[in-house]
Structure formats: structure tokens, C-alpha cells
Design an enzyme around this catalytic site. Structure first.
Site, PDB file in Angstrom:
ATOM      1  N   CYS A 204       0.826  -1.213   0.000  1.00 26.96           N
ATOM      2  CA  CYS A 204       0.000   0.000   0.000  1.00 26.96           C
ATOM      3  C   CYS A 204       0.862   1.266   0.000  1.00 26.96           C
ATOM      4  O   CYS A 204       1.329   1.694   1.062  1.00 26.96           O
ATOM      5  CB  CYS A 204      -0.925  -0.021   1.222  1.00 26.96           C
ATOM      6  SG  CYS A 204      -1.992   1.407   1.296  1.00 26.96           S
ATOM      7  N   CYS A 207      -0.435   4.060   2.316  1.00 29.63           N
ATOM      8  CA  CYS A 207      -0.278   3.849   3.762  1.00 29.63           C
ATOM      9  C   CYS A 207       1.185   3.978   4.163  1.00 29.63           C
ATOM     10  O   CYS A 207       1.512   4.657   5.135  1.00 29.63           O
ATOM     11  CB  CYS A 207      -0.748   2.459   4.180  1.00 29.63           C
ATOM     12  SG  CYS A 207      -2.209   1.862   3.344  1.00 29.63           S
ATOM     13  N   ASP A 208       2.079   3.301   3.422  1.00 29.21           N
ATOM     14  CA  ASP A 208       3.442   3.127   3.910  1.00 29.21           C
ATOM     15  C   ASP A 208       4.480   4.014   3.222  1.00 29.21           C
ATOM     16  O   ASP A 208       5.629   4.069   3.675  1.00 29.21           O
ATOM     17  CB  ASP A 208       3.857   1.651   3.756  1.00 29.21           C
ATOM     18  CG  ASP A 208       2.938   0.732   4.555  1.00 29.21           C
ATOM     19  OD1 ASP A 208       2.384   1.218   5.556  1.00 29.21           O
ATOM     20  OD2 ASP A 208       2.786  -0.436   4.194  1.00 29.21           O
TER      21      ASP A 208
END
Ligand SMILES: Cc1cc2nc3c(=O)[nH]c(=O)nc-3n(C[C@H](O)[C@H](O)[C@H](O)COP(=O)(O)OP(=O)(O)OC[C@H]3O[C@@H](n4cnc5c(N)ncnc54)[C@H](O)[C@@H]3O)c2cc1C
Length: 381
Positions: A204, A207-208
Site C-alpha cells: 500500500c 499507507c506506507d
């Protein structure tokens, strides 16, 4: 939990802002949850999942309670957009409806911005998932959350119910079923991927991505999602190498042009990832083969973003409903599977274009078809 219970203390750390904190804890994927200093969970978790994890024996108690459930008219498996829409449509027909799922919202929970759900110009995954739940809660739906179906036992004779066995051994019976178990990220299936998942291997970028600020990363896959991820990451990290297995990328031309215009991106075509390498605690790079020259190369990176598509969550249906080569459930225009009274909707099916609005529409259609089946096949008492 910390708000409700004064004996629970909670500290949230923004990894993008406090890089030293994430380095100390070796965090390469968020959210990473620690309890009393020890690793507790990785990835988005709902309150029910956290409570279930702390409360030993919760699953067995839940299984006992589920065994007492009465026969459903429609039981829906999977609570993403397809399952939620199916539940609303079924309940509005006044029939006994159950909705069993692992995590309410499905992939929507992994999505940051959503800008293509018609009538909602812009929203976020977490907000849409909450709205899906609120909509289902408006109706008389038996929502069975944080439970996973592990086996389908189709009816053996007309008039007999279909059965769903849960991972903890409970059996639920239903006159008709709607399978809406969606899809999950596809893995590379190379040595080291599993070991370094959340320690450098991630799926992701939204997200990361910030955890890799100023570092070198690789993106695997040159489809739309891979190229979008590489463009997105190029603005954050020092350098991005995109590895594509085929001789050409499959992403839209406009995305490819944008990617090629970026100064800190390298594109490697015909590149087959062979191994994810690390020092035992975190990822340090990868090994890949040039499929034209057969030469092997090493790439030194801190993160690998795997963007090679999705796999349907249908492995548990082995030997029951018919599926295609990629595991997608085969359905007709009415969402009916190869087994009478069993319907399927959304990303777990062969319907093309995996999108929220399509999954929701298919869920509604499956539900109307199941209702049509019930009025023709339920004995008059
Ligand atoms: C990062 C990302 C970004 C995206 N962005 C967009 C976007 O902007 N716009 C858009 O339209 N689409 C987007 N999509 C695609 C969209 O999220 C999916 O098409 C949609 O969620 C599919 O809905 P679904 O209900 O079929 O399946 P899912 O959302 O996958 O839901 C299925 C649910 O079933 C559960 N489940 C699986 N197996 C079992 C089992 N055995 N027992 C019980 N439950 C089970 C799963 O845990 C999950 O909760 C995005 C997807 C991702 C991953």
C-alpha cells in the site's frame, strides 16, 4: 479503548514525522500496534478484532452462539461494498438476512481517497466503510462480524439448505447464499517476501510511502496501480526503480509518460524478481533476472511495493461452485453460480472492472436474483 477505559493508555506516533521512533522499532508498515512493548498487530484492525485477540476463547464462544442461529432466507458471505449492498436489498424485501464477514468494509478500508463513487465527489475509505455499516444497520440484518467462512456445503437435495462452516467450526444454514468475499493483493511468491512483509515488503503506497521518505525503493508491476504507485512515491522517496516482468508496461499511456518524465525513476523491463533480501530484521534489497540476457542483478532498496494485481478470495470454495483459471467465481447475468440458489457478486467473480460502484451494483443484483429464486422455490406453508 483508551478513551473509555482509564487503565488503558495509548500513544500514537506519526512515523513520517518521527523517523527515529520508527527506526528504533524497525517499523516498515503501518499501522503497527504494540501492547506493553511487544508487537501486537500489523495493519488496520477494527475494535472487534482487537478485543477478539485479547479475549482468549472468544472465537469458540462465538461459534457456539452461531450454531444456535435459525435458518436464513439469504446468507451473505463477505462484508465489503458487494455484501453490504446485497444485505440492504435483501432486508428491504423483509426476508431473514444474515451477513457474515471478516472485516466490514473490505478493500475500501485499505483505500485512502475515493473520487469515483457516483454522487459522492470525494470521500475516504474509512468514511465510506462507516457509511456502508450505518446503511446496513438501518435494517434488520444479522451482522456476524470478524468471522470467516472456511467451507461451503451445498444442499444435497431440493428443499435442503445450503450450509456455511466458519473457521471455528460453527455451521450456518440458508435457503440461498450470496458469496461476496472480494479479493486480496497478489504476492510475488519469491523467497524472502513473507519474511520481510511489513519489514520492507508492502502493498500500500498510500499507507506506507511516508515511512520510506528519502530512501530508495522498488515498485513491482507496470500496470496502472504499479505506475501510479511509482509516480506517487517519486515525490516522497530518493529514488524509485519500477520492475516489470513483461517487455512493456501495461499502464495507460498518460501514466507511462508522466512516469518517464520524473528524474528519480528508473524503469526495468523484462525483469523477474527472484528473491527479497534482508539482514534478518529488515529488508535490504532484491535480486532480479533480466529475462532477455539472463543476467542477474542486485538492487539495494529499503522498501518494495508489490503492485501485481489482485487474487479472488475463493480458495475456500474448492470443489463447489465453478471458477475460472484465476479463481474467480463464474456467474451469469443474474449473478447465479453453477449451483442453484447460490449467487456471487463483486471482486470475487468473473465480472470485469473491479470497482466499488460495480461491486455494490452486483451485490444488489445478486440479492434481487436470490429473492426471485426464493419466491419460486420456497414451499408454501
Ligand atoms: C488500495 C485500493 C484502492 C482502491 N481504490 C478504489 C477507488 O478509488 N475506487 C473504486 O471504485 N475502487 C477502488 N478499489 C477497488 C474496490 O475497493 C473494490 O473493487 C471493492 O472493494 C470490491 O468490493 P467487494 O465487496 O467485492 O470485495 P471486498 O471489498 O474485497 O470485500 C470482501 C470482504 O469479504 C471478506 N472475506 C474474504 N474472505 C472471506 C471469508 N472466507 N469469510 C468471510 N469474509 C471473507 C474480506 O475480508 C472483505 O472484508 C481499490 C482497491 C484497493 C485495494
Amino acid at each position: 479503548m483508551a478513551i473509555l477505559n482509564p487503565r488503558i493508555h495509548h500513544t500514537a506516533i506519526d512515523g513520517g514525522a518521527f523517523q527515529n521512533e520508527i527506526q528504533e522499532r524497525n517499523i516498515m508498515g503501518v499501522p503497527a500496534v504494540f501492547m506493553n512493548g511487544a508487537a501486537f498487530g500489523q495493519g488496520r484492525m477494527t475494535l472487534s478484532e482487537i478485543v477478539n485477540k485479547i479475549d482468549t476463547g472468544a472465537e469458540q464462544r462465538a461459534a457456539q452462539a452461531l450454531n444456535q442461529r435459525e435458518l436464513y432466507d439469504v446468507l451473505i458471505i463477505g462484508s465489503g461494498p458487494a455484501g453490504a449492498a446485497a444485505a440492504v436489498y435483501s432486508a428491504r424485501k423483509g426476508i431473514r438476512t444474515g451477513l457474515l464477514g471478516e472485516r466490514f468494509g473490505g478493500q475500501v478500508l485499505d483505500t485512502v481517497d475515493i473520487e469515483n463513487y457516483i454522487s459522492v465527489p470525494k470521500t475516504e475509505g474509512a468514511i465510506l466503510a462507516t457509511s456502508l455499516k450505518a446503511h446496513v444497520d438501518e435494517y434488520d440484518v444479522d451482522v456476524i462480524d470478524v468471522q470467516s467462512a472456511s467451507r461451503l456445503i451445498p444442499a444435497t437435495a431440493p428443499g435442503e439448505p445450503h450450509q456455511i462452516e466458519t473457521a471455528f467450526g460453527a455451521r450456518l444454514k440458508a435457503r440461498s447464499l450470496i458469496i461476496a468475499t472480494g479479493a486480496r493483493w497478489r504476492n510475488m511468491n519469491v523467497p524472502g517476501e513473507e519474511l520481510y512483509r511489513t519489514r520492507g515488503v508492502t502493498y500500500c503506497p498510500h499507507c506506507d510511502g511516508p515511512l520510506f521518505k528519502g530512501k530508495r525503493v522498488a515498485v513491482i508491476g507496470g500496470g496502472n496501480s504499479g505506475v501510479e504507485a511509482a509516480i506517487d512515491l517519486a515525490g516522497l522517496v530518493e529514488h524509485v526503480t519500477l520492475l516489470e516482468f513483461a517487455p512493456a508496461m501495461r499502464a495507460d499511456a498518460v501514466l507511462q509518460a508522466k512516469l518517464r518524465s520524473l528524474p528519480n525513476v528508473t524503469i526495468c523491463l523484462n525483469a523477474q524478481t527472484l528473491e527479497v533480501e534482508g539482514d534478518g530484521s529488515k529488508l535490504t534489497g532484491l535480486r532480479y533476472k533480466d529475462r532477455v540476457s539472463d543476467a542477474e542483478h542486485r538492487l539495494s532498496v529499503a522498501g518494495i511495493f508489490v503492485q501485481i494485481g489482485l487474487l479472488p478470495n475463493t480458495q475456500w470454495l474448492e470443489g463447489t461452485v465453478e471458477r475460472n483459471q484465476t479463481g474467480e467465481i463464474l456467474i451469469d447475468a443474474r449473478c447465479e453460480t453453477s449451483v442453484k440458489g447460490i449467487y456471487a457478486a463483486g471482486d470475487c467473480t468473473c465480472v470485469p472492472y473491479k470497482q466499488i460502484i460495480i461491486a455494490a451494483g452486483e451485490g444488489a443484483k445478486a440479492s434481487l436474483s436470490a429473492f426471485d429464486y426464493l419466491i419460486r422455490n420456497t414451499p408454501v406453508v
